[in-house]
Scaffold this motif. Structure first.
Motif, PDB file in Angstrom:
ATOM      1  N   LYS A  37       3.195  -9.121   7.499  1.00 44.05           N
ATOM      2  CA  LYS A  37       1.170  -9.334   8.379  1.00 44.05           C
ATOM      3  C   LYS A  37       0.264  -9.033   7.492  1.00 44.05           C
ATOM      4  CE  LYS A  37       4.993  -7.914  12.208  1.00 44.05           C
ATOM      5  NZ  LYS A  37       5.162  -7.298  13.236  1.00 44.05           N
ATOM      6  N   THR A  38       0.135  -8.226   6.418  1.00 42.02           N
ATOM      7  CA  THR A  38      -1.014  -7.781   6.066  1.00 42.02           C
ATOM      8  C   THR A  38      -1.017  -8.262   4.529  1.00 42.02           C
ATOM      9  OG1 THR A  38      -0.310  -4.787   5.356  1.00 42.02           O
ATOM     10  CG2 THR A  38      -1.375  -5.867   7.368  1.00 42.02           C
ATOM     11  N   VAL A  39       0.021  -8.823   4.065  1.00 40.40           N
ATOM     12  CA  VAL A  39       0.033  -8.848   2.605  1.00 40.40           C
ATOM     13  C   VAL A  39       0.515 -10.144   2.478  1.00 40.40           C
ATOM     14  CG1 VAL A  39       0.615  -7.828   0.125  1.00 40.40           C
ATOM     15  CG2 VAL A  39       1.025  -6.671   1.684  1.00 40.40           C
ATOM     16  N   SER A  40      -0.249 -11.005   1.542  1.00 40.36           N
ATOM     17  CA  SER A  40       0.377 -12.015   1.191  1.00 40.36           C
ATOM     18  C   SER A  40       0.781 -12.939  -0.158  1.00 40.36           C
ATOM     19  CB  SER A  40      -0.496 -13.595   1.654  1.00 40.36           C
ATOM     20  OG  SER A  40      -1.383 -13.308   0.981  1.00 40.36           O
ATOM     21  N   GLY A  41       1.687 -13.606   0.226  1.00 40.82           N
ATOM     22  CA  GLY A  41       2.391 -14.122  -1.005  1.00 40.82           C
ATOM     23  C   GLY A  41       3.994 -13.228  -1.165  1.00 40.82           C
TER      24      GLY A  41
END
Lengths: 188, 487
Positions: B110-114
């Motif tokens: 939810k807060t970190v992409s990839g």
């Protein structure tokens, strides 16, 4: 707010100064005839007395020394020599904390049982009362200090293979002449 | 090439495409991947390249752990153990390999992409380290299994990274048989072969920067100064060491994130006394787990992970409560003891700060985490009693001895002695600089060329052993580190 902070600092400064002066005065009067003192790399004569007094009670036997099944004494296990080498090998900041802990045990924590005497000069029963009070103190710092000195002393004591016989521990595998495989059990 | 900082007679200045600070699970992966990419990184390791592991606690514990094994939170409330030396904590850990739970990873996404691709990093590193379920359990773990099964609770066999293990049981003192598939055995040799250079006994003091990273200044054990001129620095010195170095270096931190959000999995142990000999120090430790009280769904109040925690004589003597004759009497039960540990998947946010050159830890446990600790200790006691323990010893002030499960409801341990071995989260990953220190590539939000590749990255606690997740996350960010080194 500023005034309160100033007063708090002044009180803290006063207490610490008094403690430093008292400690200084009280380190002067220790037996220096103990031959071990000359071999110490990190511990002063007063600290040898404190560690001895701690080890005698922390590692006190459940069977009278000399009787069948009795463990070795802390002195036989050279707990003081181990603690000395541990402190000598520690980083300066940690060594300072250890010296401070020994000082607190000797001069401050007897207050927990309202005794004005040094820890090393208390009776065995009173030393046990001080240690019990430290272990159950509501202040984490005091409990932490107990845990720290207990760890160090226990390390110095239970490193000695003579204590392993009491436990039934067979010691490091690499040191055994036969070495080899330890059977595993209980297949899942 | 490994150079010992004890032998450096003069100051040294080295130019390198990248400098990796710390050589544990995270640092070793980065060193190997950089070397594989044809770059010749420099590794800095504060501790030594350990020689022989002689299975003696009094020698190995001070050597293998930070601050001689005596690192504590600043209120002396919790002992926090972390590895020191080439290979870091992978040298002394018990080889547990357990992936981040999917629920925790979903929360992080939810807060970190990839993070969708992190699964492939787990697959790759598990292959490299030969991770597999262990074939047999020792007597202490068998007691955990029998107790859990008797209660109808959830539990299971764990996976480890070990090959050629003879079951000596001395894992926590380093493996004398080189059977751990750890950083030192698997990853570092390949990194060295491909051109990495590692300086052991050299402590990184600060990172030089001026809008971007320019150098690392370090001090060798001999007193010589080691300067690594580089445009890429990778922090991999644990959630304590990495945060402390960033703080000591005044790395820009406008949102005051560095060193915050420290999680540690605080834990404590319960010992059960049996009528028969257990000899819990023999065989592979920590091969079974109980997950009955571990539920990662949002809002869950089951946040306790349980496994075994047997120790050798010194560790046992330190852990058992009390002192003197009563303590000695307990120690005489050594062969008949089984020991379990409960660790809390913690929500408390502690912090790392620096005092001179020394990292310090502040961690005040939340009441909700304390309640979990109580739940965990009661559960450990219940398992031991279900497995046939004559009595169990629950730590606290005062310690309690319990003989029947019905007595456990009244047990409210106070002032529990705590130990933690899993610091995490002090340089956490987040897309937004307001929520974290580094972005999804592992690069610092406010300092170009500074990367993080260890447990500091984790946005929250993970509720289980972190080593394989640290390896995997380091592998996950490594392509970005390589790209930066080539910039």
């Amino acid at each position: 707010m500023e005034r309160r902070r100033f007063l708090r600092s002044a009180v803290a400064w006063g207490v610490s100064s008094a403690a430093v002066v008292a400690s200084f005065v009280r380190v002067l009067d220790y037996d220096r005839s103990d031959r071990r003192i000359g071999h110490m790399r990190a511990l002063a004569a007063w600290e040898v007395a404190v560690v001895d007094a701690l080890a005698e009670r922390l590692c006190a036997a459940d069977v009278a020394y000399g009787e069948l099944g009795a463990p070795p004494t802390p002195r036989e296990c050279e707990v003081v020599a181990f603690v000395d080498s541990f402190v000598a090998a520690s980083e300066p900041a940690i060594a300072r904390e250890l010296h401070a802990a020994f000082g607190a045990v000797e001069h401050a924590f007897p207050m927990l049982i309202r005794s004005p005497r040094r820890f090393s000069r208390l009776s065995e029963a009173d030393r046990d009362r001080v240690l019990a009070a430290m272990e159950s103190s509501s202040f984490e710092l005091v409990r932490g200090c107990f845990a720290g000195v207990k760890s160090l002393v226990m390390m110095g004591y239970y490193r000695d293979p003579r204590t392993w016989g009491v436990l039934g521990y067979d010691g490091p595998l690499v040191a055994r002449p036969a070495g080899g495989w330890v059977p595993l059990r209980h297949k899942p | 090439m490994i150079v010992s900082g004890r032998t450096l007679a003069h100051d040294v200045t080295i130019d390198a495409p990248a400098c990796v600070v710390g050589t544990g699970a995270g640092g070793s992966v980065v060193l190997r991947e950089l070397a594989r990419a044809g770059l010749s990184p420099i590794g800095l390791e504060e501790g030594p390249d350990h020689g022989a592991f002689d299975q003696r606690e009094e020698r190995m514990l001070p050597e293998l752990f930070q601050e001689h094994g005596g690192r504590m939170t600043d209120d002396l409330g919790i002992t926090v153990l972390g590895g020191r030396g080439l290979g870091g904590s992978t040298i002394h850990n018990t080889n547990l390999c357990k992936r981040i739970p999917p629920e925790v990873l979903a929360e992080w996404k939810k807060t970190v992409s990839g993070l969708d691709s992190v699964g492939s990093s787990f697959d790759a590193i598990e292959r490299d380290l030969s991770v597999s379920p262990i074939p047999e359990v020792n007597a202490n773990n068998d007691i955990l299994r029998r107790g859990v099964n008797a209660l109808g609770w959830r539990g299971g066999l764990l996976s480890h990274n070990r090959v050629g293990c003879i079951g000596s049981g001395f894992c926590e003192l380093g493996c004398a048989y080189n059977a751990k598939q750890n950083a030192r055995k698997v990853l570092i040799p390949e990194a060295l072969e491909r051109g990495a250079r590692i300086y052991c006994d050299v402590r990184a003091l600060r990172i030089q920067h001026d809008g971007a990273v320019s150098a690392v200044i370090a001090r060798a054990a001999s007193g010589a100064t080691v300067t690594i001129r580089t445009k890429v620095v990778v922090l991999a010195g644990s959630a304590v060491g990495s945060a402390a170095l960033a703080l000591a270096s005044n790395v820009p931190d406008p949102h005051v994130q560095q060193g915050q959000s420290l999680r540690i999995h605080p834990g404590s142990v319960v010992a059960g006394v049996f009528d028969r000999d257990i000899d819990g120090w023999r065989g592979i430790p920590q091969s079974w787990e109980c997950t009955e009280h571990l539920d990662f769904r949002e809002g869950s109040e089951k946040r306790v992970w349980i496994t075994t925690a047997f120790a050798h004589p010194i560790g046992t003597a330190v852990t058992l409560p009390g002192f003197g004759a009563a303590h000695m009497k307990m120690m005489r039960s050594y062969r008949k003891l089984a020991v379990l540990t409960a660790m809390v998947h913690d929500q408390t946010a502690g912090r790392v700060y620096v005092d001179g050159e020394r990292p310090r830890l502040r961690y005040k446990m939340l009441p909700s985490d304390r309640a979990q600790m109580t739940l965990g200790l009661r559960a450990c006691a219940e398992i031991l009693l279900a497995a046939g323990a004559r009595e169990v010893m629950i730590p606290g002030v005062p310690p309690r001895t319990v003989r029947r499960a019905s007595e456990l409801a009244s047990v409210e341990p106070r002032m529990i002695p705590l130990t933690a071995v899993h610091p995490m989260g002090t340089m956490r990953m987040a897309d937004s600089p307001r929520n974290g220190v580094v972005g999804p590539t592992g690069e610092h939000h406010h300092l170009k060329g500074l990367f993080v590749a260890d447990g500091s990255l984790f946005p929250t606690s993970i509720g289980g052993p972190p080593q394989i997740s640290i390896y995997a996350f380091a592998l996950h960010v490594t392509p970005h580190i390589i790209a930066a080194a080539r910039r």
